[in-house]
Write an enzyme that holds these catalytic residues in place. Sequence first.
Site, short mmCIF file in Angstrom:
data_model
loop_
_atom_site.label_atom_id
_atom_site.label_comp_id
_atom_site.label_asym_id
_atom_site.label_seq_id
_atom_site.Cartn_x
_atom_site.Cartn_y
_atom_site.Cartn_z
N HIS A 93 0.86 -1.19 0.00
CA HIS A 93 0.00 0.00 0.00
C HIS A 93 0.89 1.23 0.00
CE1 HIS A 93 -2.82 3.10 0.99
NE2 HIS A 93 -2.38 3.23 2.23
N HIS A 95 0.93 5.79 -0.96
CA HIS A 95 0.16 7.01 -1.20
C HIS A 95 0.64 7.65 -2.49
CE1 HIS A 95 -0.96 7.53 3.36
NE2 HIS A 95 -1.08 6.28 2.94
N TYR A 120 0.07 -2.68 -21.50
CA TYR A 120 0.65 -3.22 -20.27
C TYR A 120 -0.20 -2.94 -19.05
CZ TYR A 120 4.81 -5.21 -22.28
OH TYR A 120 5.65 -6.02 -22.99
#
Length: 219
Positions: A93, A95, A120
């Site tokens: 994860h 930002h 892609y």
Amino acid sequence: MIESQARAEICRVGASLYIRGYVHASAGNISIRLDDGNILITPTDACLGNLVPHELALVNPNGEQISGSPASKTVLLHRSIYLANTQASCVIHTHASHLVSLSIRGIWSEADILPPITPYYIMKVGHIPFIKYRRPGDAEVATMVVEYITKGFKIAKPIRGVMLDRLGPVVWHQSPSSASDVLEELEETAKLWLMSNCQATPLSDVQIEELRRLFGAIW
């Protein structure tokens, strides 16, 4: 992956993402599911550019901490992804700035935050649904992500990530390197989409079908 290898790999991936600007300050987290079912995850408020192997949090499948610094506040989300997708071994994860900017400016759709504008993106990323804003660590996010994962398997279009409104992408795959590939392709596609002023023409159905047929793309 054995624990010592996983600790080193999380630190390597974290430093790589930080150096290249995919994460900043103490934003973001990485986890790896070990062969014994336990999960290694970055500590809460840790900088991914300066991770220390022995400080990584080790939790059991129930989320109970075994060792290390306090686990990231998103540990429930990571655990839920592993339970919903038994093939996933790494969750990342971040930002990422272009993706967060996209969520503020306006996504393409809730089912797909970005249109299929490059081959892609279709081949490496696939569908990325949108999770409306919840505070960091909100348990409801984990529930919503599991619902999307389950739905993807039911329609034979498994997803490799989601986008958290104003917080950034969460991606998963069978290894840290493959999860990183998904993250990077996703962020670069968001950059291209924003650079086109959100006007780039998506690939056609015929072009997408060719990618399915020749490369096994899931779209």
